[in-house]
Design a protein around this motif. Structure first.
Motif, PDB file in Angstrom:
ATOM      1  N   MET A  75       1.084 -29.631  16.056  1.00 56.32           N
ATOM      2  CA  MET A  75       0.848 -29.059  14.760  1.00 56.32           C
ATOM      3  C   MET A  75       0.032 -27.779  14.939  1.00 56.32           C
ATOM      4  N   LYS A  76       0.417 -26.735  14.215  1.00 58.04           N
ATOM      5  CA  LYS A  76      -0.258 -25.455  14.364  1.00 58.04           C
ATOM      6  C   LYS A  76      -1.675 -25.461  13.778  1.00 58.04           C
ATOM      7  N   TYR A  77      -1.822 -26.090  12.618  1.00 59.50           N
ATOM      8  CA  TYR A  77      -3.127 -26.131  11.956  1.00 59.50           C
ATOM      9  C   TYR A  77      -3.658 -27.550  11.916  1.00 59.50           C
ATOM     10  N   LYS A  78      -4.954 -27.685  12.070  1.00 62.80           N
ATOM     11  CA  LYS A  78      -5.606 -28.987  11.960  1.00 62.80           C
ATOM     12  C   LYS A  78      -5.498 -29.494  10.518  1.00 62.80           C
ATOM     13  N   LYS A  79      -5.679 -28.586   9.568  1.00 64.65           N
ATOM     14  CA  LYS A  79      -5.535 -28.908   8.144  1.00 64.65           C
ATOM     15  C   LYS A  79      -4.870 -27.729   7.443  1.00 64.65           C
ATOM     16  N   HIS A  80      -4.183 -28.061   6.353  1.00 65.79           N
ATOM     17  CA  HIS A  80      -3.494 -27.045   5.571  1.00 65.79           C
ATOM     18  C   HIS A  80      -3.833 -27.291   4.109  1.00 65.79           C
ATOM     19  N   VAL A  81      -4.346 -26.266   3.438  1.00 63.48           N
ATOM     20  CA  VAL A  81      -4.775 -26.376   2.053  1.00 63.48           C
ATOM     21  C   VAL A  81      -3.827 -25.555   1.183  1.00 63.48           C
ATOM     22  N   PHE A  82      -3.231 -26.217   0.202  1.00 61.55           N
ATOM     23  CA  PHE A  82      -2.352 -25.541  -0.748  1.00 61.55           C
ATOM     24  C   PHE A  82      -3.042 -25.518  -2.106  1.00 61.55           C
ATOM     25  N   LYS A  86     -10.087 -18.843   1.459  1.00 58.03           N
ATOM     26  CA  LYS A  86      -9.861 -17.955   2.598  1.00 58.03           C
ATOM     27  C   LYS A  86     -11.162 -17.315   3.072  1.00 58.03           C
ATOM     28  N   ALA A  87     -11.985 -16.871   2.146  1.00 62.04           N
ATOM     29  CA  ALA A  87     -13.259 -16.244   2.507  1.00 62.04           C
ATOM     30  C   ALA A  87     -14.174 -17.233   3.224  1.00 62.04           C
ATOM     31  N   SER A  88     -14.243 -18.445   2.714  1.00 62.31           N
ATOM     32  CA  SER A  88     -15.104 -19.454   3.335  1.00 62.31           C
ATOM     33  C   SER A  88     -14.632 -19.795   4.746  1.00 62.31           C
ATOM     34  N   LEU A  89     -13.338 -19.974   4.905  1.00 61.24           N
ATOM     35  CA  LEU A  89     -12.794 -20.308   6.230  1.00 61.24           C
ATOM     36  C   LEU A  89     -13.006 -19.163   7.215  1.00 61.24           C
ATOM     37  N   THR A  90     -12.827 -17.929   6.747  1.00 59.11           N
ATOM     38  CA  THR A  90     -13.036 -16.759   7.611  1.00 59.11           C
ATOM     39  C   THR A  90     -14.502 -16.646   8.006  1.00 59.11           C
ATOM     40  N   GLU A  91     -15.385 -16.824   7.030  1.00 61.36           N
ATOM     41  CA  GLU A  91     -16.825 -16.745   7.284  1.00 61.36           C
ATOM     42  C   GLU A  91     -17.276 -17.759   8.342  1.00 61.36           C
ATOM     43  N   LEU A  99     -12.937 -20.411  10.935  1.00 62.36           N
ATOM     44  CA  LEU A  99     -11.982 -21.523  10.966  1.00 62.36           C
ATOM     45  C   LEU A  99     -10.557 -21.129  10.588  1.00 62.36           C
ATOM     46  N   GLN A 100     -10.313 -19.850  10.330  1.00 66.98           N
ATOM     47  CA  GLN A 100      -9.015 -19.441   9.820  1.00 66.98           C
ATOM     48  C   GLN A 100      -7.857 -19.680  10.793  1.00 66.98           C
ATOM     49  N   LYS A 101      -8.144 -19.896  12.059  1.00 63.90           N
ATOM     50  CA  LYS A 101      -7.070 -20.201  13.018  1.00 63.90           C
ATOM     51  C   LYS A 101      -6.806 -21.694  13.125  1.00 63.90           C
ATOM     52  N   GLU A 102      -7.737 -22.513  12.647  1.00 57.75           N
ATOM     53  CA  GLU A 102      -7.596 -23.975  12.686  1.00 57.75           C
ATOM     54  C   GLU A 102      -7.157 -24.558  11.354  1.00 57.75           C
ATOM     55  N   ILE A 103      -7.602 -23.911  10.272  1.00 59.31           N
ATOM     56  CA  ILE A 103      -7.343 -24.417   8.927  1.00 59.31           C
ATOM     57  C   ILE A 103      -6.756 -23.276   8.108  1.00 59.31           C
ATOM     58  N   ARG A 104      -5.623 -23.552   7.480  1.00 62.48           N
ATOM     59  CA  ARG A 104      -4.968 -22.515   6.665  1.00 62.48           C
ATOM     60  C   ARG A 104      -5.084 -22.862   5.192  1.00 62.48           C
ATOM     61  N   ALA A 105      -5.449 -21.870   4.394  1.00 60.60           N
ATOM     62  CA  ALA A 105      -5.476 -22.004   2.941  1.00 60.60           C
ATOM     63  C   ALA A 105      -4.489 -20.989   2.383  1.00 60.60           C
ATOM     64  N   GLN A 106      -3.645 -21.446   1.468  1.00 58.22           N
ATOM     65  CA  GLN A 106      -2.668 -20.527   0.896  1.00 58.22           C
ATOM     66  C   GLN A 106      -2.264 -20.938  -0.498  1.00 58.22           C
TER      67      GLN A 106
END
Length: 101
Positions: free
Chosen positions: A1-8, A34-39, A42-49
């Motif tokens: 799996m590419k991401y550990k977690k995926h947030v929709f 997105k801002a929180s994950l980037t800060e 974690l943006q490479k482990e967890i994707r928010a979209q």
């Protein structure tokens, strides 16, 4: 799996009279996640979209986290840090926002 977690995050808009996540701060939530994950780096482990309709309009704005398939309802921008810290980082779903079907 590419991401550990995926947030929709629902950003769908429908004509009235239904309440819609998009008009209820859906995109603001996307940007906050997105801002929180980037800060936190974690943006490479967890994707928010953004997502289309999650069919939980009455509980919107709504968010779903995979792979667990946990739905959250009535999410506000102020809830984002709690979801990120508790659920996405520490694997403890936020019970007060969780939708039980």
């Amino acid at each position: 799996m590419k991401y550990k977690k995926h947030v929709f995050i629902c950003t769908n808009d429908k004509p009235a009279p239904k309440k819609c996540c998009g008009s209820e701060k859906g995109m603001e939530l996307v940007e906050a996640f997105k801002a929180s994950l980037t800060e936190k780096g974690l943006q490479k482990e967890i994707r928010a979209q953004r997502a289309g309709c999650l069919d939980t309009c009455a509980f919107g704005p709504s968010v779903v986290v995979y792979p667990e398939g946990i739905f959250y309802g009535k999410v506000t921008p102020e809830d984002v840090e709690e979801i990120v810290n508790e659920h996405l980082i520490n694997d403890k779903p936020v019970d007060r926002l969780k939708l039980d079907f």
